[in-house]
Enzyme design. Structure first.
Site, mmCIF file in Angstrom:
data_model
loop_
_atom_site.group_PDB
_atom_site.id
_atom_site.type_symbol
_atom_site.label_atom_id
_atom_site.label_comp_id
_atom_site.label_asym_id
_atom_site.label_seq_id
_atom_site.Cartn_x
_atom_site.Cartn_y
_atom_site.Cartn_z
ATOM 1 N N GLU A 90 39.634 42.101 -6.743
ATOM 2 C CA GLU A 90 39.830 41.876 -8.175
ATOM 3 C C GLU A 90 41.037 42.670 -8.653
ATOM 4 O OE1 GLU A 90 36.111 42.779 -10.294
ATOM 5 O OE2 GLU A 90 35.111 42.691 -8.348
ATOM 6 N N LYS A 118 42.977 45.272 -10.698
ATOM 7 C CA LYS A 118 42.537 46.554 -11.244
ATOM 8 C C LYS A 118 43.142 46.728 -12.642
ATOM 9 C CE LYS A 118 42.221 51.486 -10.216
ATOM 10 N NZ LYS A 118 42.797 51.961 -11.487
ATOM 11 N N ASP A 146 44.029 48.278 -16.208
ATOM 12 C CA ASP A 146 44.371 49.644 -16.599
ATOM 13 C C ASP A 146 43.918 49.858 -18.042
ATOM 14 O OD1 ASP A 146 45.350 52.160 -16.298
ATOM 15 O OD2 ASP A 146 47.455 51.631 -16.558
ATOM 16 N N TYR A 195 36.835 42.992 -20.200
ATOM 17 C CA TYR A 195 36.676 42.211 -18.975
ATOM 18 C C TYR A 195 35.504 42.783 -18.179
ATOM 19 C CZ TYR A 195 41.193 39.989 -19.814
ATOM 20 O OH TYR A 195 42.228 39.265 -20.358
ATOM 21 N N LYS A 230 46.522 50.834 -4.735
ATOM 22 C CA LYS A 230 47.433 51.114 -5.844
ATOM 23 C C LYS A 230 48.799 50.505 -5.556
ATOM 24 C CE LYS A 230 46.166 53.251 -8.855
ATOM 25 N NZ LYS A 230 45.960 54.655 -9.199
ATOM 26 N N CYS A 241 57.806 85.621 -16.155
ATOM 27 C CA CYS A 241 57.033 84.533 -16.756
ATOM 28 C C CYS A 241 57.742 84.058 -18.025
ATOM 29 C CB CYS A 241 55.620 85.007 -17.085
ATOM 30 S SG CYS A 241 54.640 83.768 -17.986
ATOM 31 N N CYS A 269 54.957 85.123 -21.093
ATOM 32 C CA CYS A 269 54.571 86.509 -21.391
ATOM 33 C C CYS A 269 55.603 87.536 -20.950
ATOM 34 C CB CYS A 269 53.213 86.833 -20.778
ATOM 35 S SG CYS A 269 53.235 86.958 -18.966
ATOM 36 N N CYS A 294 52.389 83.599 -12.301
ATOM 37 C CA CYS A 294 52.222 84.684 -13.262
ATOM 38 C C CYS A 294 50.840 85.266 -13.010
ATOM 39 C CB CYS A 294 52.325 84.166 -14.701
ATOM 40 S SG CYS A 294 51.907 85.407 -15.943
ATOM 41 N N CYS A 301 48.030 86.268 -20.051
ATOM 42 C CA CYS A 301 49.164 85.434 -20.447
ATOM 43 C C CYS A 301 48.684 84.329 -21.387
ATOM 44 C CB CYS A 301 49.817 84.816 -19.215
ATOM 45 S SG CYS A 301 51.147 83.663 -19.594
#
Length: 694
Positions: A112, A114, A116, A227, A318, A410, A413, A428, A433
């Protein structure tokens, strides 16, 4: 003709025209003619309110929910699917399926498109639509019935005649996908742009956001389609003998079903279907991102069963990622909840598969070096399904391009970043942070963790004293504007209504709802709490295994690395991460804080012995009394391990009826073979609470 007869006649006529227009795409009336019939019915119902019924076409837009959306448990988990990306992946799955069935038993596969969109579960009782649920976390969904009723391709009532023609009882469950057609999506974005609003990202997100709106009248104005692809009985089991039969029955009910379906006898035919379908993705009027392949026979589906997250009898192929070429304008560095620093490419906006892409991941410093990418280069960008867009290569190097400078500190921070031995990521390590805490809170409140409705991006930012600058950033740039109310996940459970109502656009109702959601989350099982703590390498399954093994947080916090590695599926790397997490006093203090606030810190401990320690089992065929899952639980509870394939390392093959190729392989390798009675003899019939099937 009586008023009652005219009303019922108009209803039947309108339902018929709705089916022709919204399901068959074959209207026979003009809009004005349809509106005339609808207005006549409204006049009659207003004059005779005693004749109004819930399933009348005039009642599709009902009142909005009194207080958000109620959470309701699914009759059967709504699982995600494992993915295949090429013919080899499909053939490997085909071999796994056949290896788990009886020798010589050939499965048929239903293919079937697929879609989305957003998964929904519809419940019909005596032919009437009584409930519509979102997928939610797979176990529990949101009751969006008021909005589902506005979707005109979903029948509110199924007559006895229709049910008889489909060969179905009056009560059952239909699962399927709610999508926004591309035409409706285009219209929505035109309206948003005219109102000065940012356009919706893609049809899938637009459909998901629409179905969860609290105002059904708005939902009704946006055309959504449904569907149907699955048919279950009231106990959550497949209602008919095959997927092919189920799709045929759904069509007879008047539901929209997948416009392109085929049931085939070989994986080669499956691959041919996938190849033929992919070029159609831009011609259908709605988004698809692949093909779903299911073992057709319900009996075979039951025997194949499922893993913790996905059915073994289905897989999603996919389609290849969509790609485009654009310019790399710069690179920013984001900080995740574990401290991982990820380089994010800032792109010249480009349209890929209907979505405007402005950012893409560069993964880590090693990937930047591998690609040889520089700021100013023209690059290839791919976007596939739910995968974050990524840069896949340099198309044209800019003559004046600039090297990408990696941060030393970082970016949030300012503390020095570290790169641990054997890892490719910069991190980090500052637990305080703000960027880490922001992501921790969002993860903690997410559906698959503590499921705190209302703890979204904007609310989290406000709790941290930040404001989302939507004008500057697509994802929202945090700007510090106030003193934080929350400095750890435990602080969520100390919030007051007055504090929440001080935020912009947060009134009494939304504040009350959020506090109720936070309070309800205290009942989440220990496995969810462990997942929410954000321990490195501890996902959903591992959290469940740890909770079942130790039965409580105290034993887990004091466990040694050796004790942790004895837990099934927990290797040295995971054990070390768990051990190090609980060696940090701040983490132990957080757990004690959460415990004092009333969160669930105990679980039903799995009874464990050492009878089968060091032994590996493979289970095949149908056992007389035990399900495969029950047999697996008993083996693991006795210290053994269960594998999926037979090898020289296999200690025992547990074989039931129709054992198939695994039995042949075990005999060839000289692996010991036992039946269910032999397994129980090895276990000495240990009574495992919750084992089931005995």
């Amino acid at each position: 003709m009586t008023v009652e007869q005219e009303v019922e006649g108009l209803r039947e006529e309108l339902r018929g025209h709705e089916h022709l227009y919204y399901v068959m795409d074959a209207p026979v009336l003009t809009d004005a003619q349809y509106d005339g019939l609808m207005n006549r019915l409204k006049v009659l119902e207003e004059a005779h309110p005693e004749l109004v019924t819930e399933d009348s076409p005039t009642q599709r837009v009902g009142g909005k929910p009194a207080d958000g959306f109620e959470k309701v448990a699914h009759s059967r988990r709504m699982l995600s699917l494992d993915n295949a990306y090429d013919e080899a992946d499909l053939k490997a799955w085909d071999l796994r399926v056949k290896g788990s069935l009886a020798s010589g038993e050939e499965p048929r596969y239903t293919c079937e498109l697929k879609l989305d969109g957003l998964s929904l579960a519809l419940h019909y009782v005596d032919g009437k639509l009584v409930r519509g649920l979102t997928r939610g976390d797979g176990t529990t969904g949101e009751d969006v019935s008021s909005n589902v009723r506005t979707v005109k391709s979903i029948p509110l009532v199924l007559s006895a005649k229709v049910l008889k023609a489909a060969g179905l009882p009056g009560s059952f469950e239909i699962r399927g996908e709610c999508v926004m057609p591309q035409g409706a999506f285009k219209k929505l974005n035109e309206e948003r742009e005219a109102a000065g609003q940012a356009p919706a990202a893609n049809p899938r997100n637009a459909a998901a956001g629409t179905i969860r709106m609290v105002e059904p009248s708005v939902v009704a104005r946006r055309r959504l389609d449904f569907y149907a692809y699955f048919l279950l009985d009231t106990q959550g089991e497949m209602l008919l003998g095959s997927q092919e039969e189920a799709l045929a029955a759904l069509g007879k009910l008047g539901m929209r079903v997948n416009p392109r379906v085929a049931t085939v006898g070989s994986i080669e035919e499956v691959w041919a279907f996938c190849q033929e379908a992919e070029p159609l993705r831009d011609t259908l009027g709605f988004e698809i991102d692949g093909i779903v392949i299911k073992v057709d026979a319900a009996a075979q589906q039951r025997r194949l069963g499922m893993t913790g997250k996905a059915p073994r009898w289905a897989i999603a192929y996919k389609f290849a990622a969509r790609a485009a070429v654009t310019r790399l304008n710069g690179v920013e560095f984001g900080v995740g909840r574990t401290g991982k620093v990820t380089p994010v490419a800032m792109l010249e906006p480009v349209l890929i598969g209907g979505t405007t892409v402005k950012r893409a991941t560069l993964h880590n410093p090693d990937e930047i070096a591998r690609l040889g990418v520089r700021i100013g280069d023209t690059v290839s960008v791919e976007r596939g399904g739910d995968v974050i867009p990524k840069i896949t290569g340099v198309v044209t190097a800019a003559g004046d391009g600039k090297d990408i400078e990696l941060p030393v500190d970082c970016p949030v921070c300012g503390r020095p970043l570290v790169k641990e031995e054997g890892e490719v990521d910069l991190r980090c390590v500052n637990a305080s942070c703000p960027a880490r805490l922001r992501e921790e809170l969002r993860f903690f409140g997410s559906r698959r963790v503590m499921n705190i409705e209302g703890l979204g991006e904007v609310m989290v930012a406000q709790l941290l004293g930040q404001k989302i600058d939507e004008a500057e950033e697509e994802d929202g740039a945090p700007v510090l504007v106030a003193e934080p109310l929350v400095r750890s996940i435990a602080d969520l459970y100390r919030l007051t209504k007055a504090q929440l109502m001080a935020f912009e656009r947060t009134g009494d109702k939304s504040a009350t709802t959020l506090l109720e959601q936070i309070e309800r989350s205290k009942q989440a099982p220990l496995a969810r709490v462990l997942l929410g703590l954000g321990i490195r390498f501890v996902g959903e399954r591992t959290a469940g295994l740890l909770a079942a093994q130790f039965g409580g947080i105290d034993g887990l916090m004091d466990a040694t690395v050796d004790e942790l590695t004895k837990v099934n599926e927990v290797g040295p790397k995971v054990a070390e991460a768990v051990y190090e997490f609980f060696q940090e006093e701040k983490n132990r203090a957080l757990v004690r804080d959460l415990q004092g606030l009333g969160l669930t810190m105990r679980a039903e401990k799995k009874v464990t012995t050492e009878q089968l320690a060091g032994l590996t089992f493979v289970i095949t065929g149908t056992l007389p009394t035990l399900t495969r899952e029950a047999a697996k639980e008993r083996i693991e509870a006795a210290g053994g391990k269960v594998a999926g394939t037979v090898s020289k390392k296999t200690s025992y093959l547990v074989a039931g009826e129709e054992a198939g190729s695994k039995l042949e392989k075990a005999e060839a390798l000289g692996v010991k073979v036992v039946d269910e009675a032999g397994l129980l003899g090895l276990l000495e019939v240990v009574d495992i609470e919750g084992g089931g099937g005995v």
